[in-house]
Design a protein around this motif. Structure first.
Motif: not given
Length: 304
Positions: A95-99, A101-106, A125-129, A140-144
């Motif tokens: 799962l790829g997460l923006g900033a 969502p990463s803070a909220l979900f990880s 994974s976290r990083g720019p969209t 390499a990622l299933d969802a964002l």
């Protein structure tokens, strides 16, 4: 005509070489060439122009290859669906997460999986969209889970809107801005402002309040770091309020009353690749992320 012949044609046109295509498929060159010849004989026309050492598709070859790619992709998905059904809840999700969502979900997602689905493997994974989208398209990622403002709206994406989250300014509890009546937007912008980034709309509204010019003092995807700086300085953080819920509850930070006409919200989406089968693991992650987003939205509404 069979799937192998279609795969051989696609490999030939992608490599431009009988030798390289045969090697990539672990076939002898005579066997590979014979496969292409049989396909051409069945269709009654050449699919490849052999010009010296170069091999270029004929007009028919381009049409057949385009259809072949779609057929092969569907076959891949059929096999994937069978594998996913066999995996059940013992598979893996990337799962790829923006900033935000990463803070909220990880951490909550990893705890949820560990408690409820111990056989499930998770990679976050976290990083720019744009980098996350590249990983999604390369499978390499299933969802964002990313902010909708960062998406390019390409036709190959399925974009499921999630509940919006209130955004605003956060600062330390003894900040001068909290000493008097609710500050105006120009008063807030007189202090250093930090964020993970601003949408064009928010940037326009902020710029209108600072005709002398405005730039973020700090921009980073490390929300925890930005919040820590806000708790130790006169800088204010502008972003999703739910991401600061912990420090606010602990008394390290406080929410600034929203300036007049500056009630803003962040809009996120769960993004997958169109046509790709959803695995049980991805479904579990999707359902959890939507539930977490709903809770965060309800919490923000209750605080407001």
């Amino acid at each position: 005509m069979n799937l192998s012949q279609l795969a051989h044609l696609v490999a030939l046109l992608e490599t431009g070489s009988f030798t390289r295509a045969a090697e990539s498929l672990h076939l002898s060159q005579p066997a590979f060439s014979r496969s292409i010849q049989l396909l051409e004989a069945e269709l009654g026309a050449p699919l490849v122009d052999r010009i010296g050492k170069r091999n270029e598709a004929t007009p028919l070859g381009r049409q057949v290859a385009a259809r072949a790619r779609r057929v092969l992709a569907e076959v891949h998905e059929i096999r994937r669906e069978a594998e996913l059904l066999a995996q059940g809840e013992a598979g893996a999700v990337a799962l790829g997460l923006g900033a935000a969502p990463s803070a909220l979900f990880s951490v909550p997602l990893m705890r949820h999986v560990m408690d409820a689905y111990p056989r499930l493997r998770v990679r976050l994974s976290r990083g720019p969209t744009d980098a996350l989208l590249a990983g999604l398209r390369e499978r390499a990622l299933d969802a964002l889970v990313v902010h909708v403002r960062t998406l390019d709206n390409d036709a190959d994406l399925d974009v499921a809107a999630m509940p919006s989250l209130a955004s605003g300014f956060v600062c330390r509890p003894d900040h001068p801005l909290l000493a008097g009546p609710a500050p105006s937007l120009p008063q807030v912008l007189a202090y250093p402002v930090m964020s993970t980034g601003l949408s064009p709309e928010i940037r326009r509204r902020v710029a209108a309040a600072r005709p002398d010019g405005f730039e973020l003092h700090m921009e980073s995807e490390d929300i925890a770091g930005l919040l820590d700086i806000a708790a130790r300085s006169d800088a204010v953080y502008l972003g999703v309020l739910a991401s600061a819920a912990g420090p606010i509850a602990a008394g390290r930070l406080a929410r600034l009353p929203p300036p007049p006409d500056f009630d803003i919200a962040a809009h996120f989406a769960f993004v997958t690749l169109r046509g790709r089968s959803e695995s049980p693991a991805t479904r579990i992650a999707r359902e959890f992320c939507f539930e977490q987003m709903r809770r965060a939205a309800q919490g923000s509404a209750a605080e407001g």
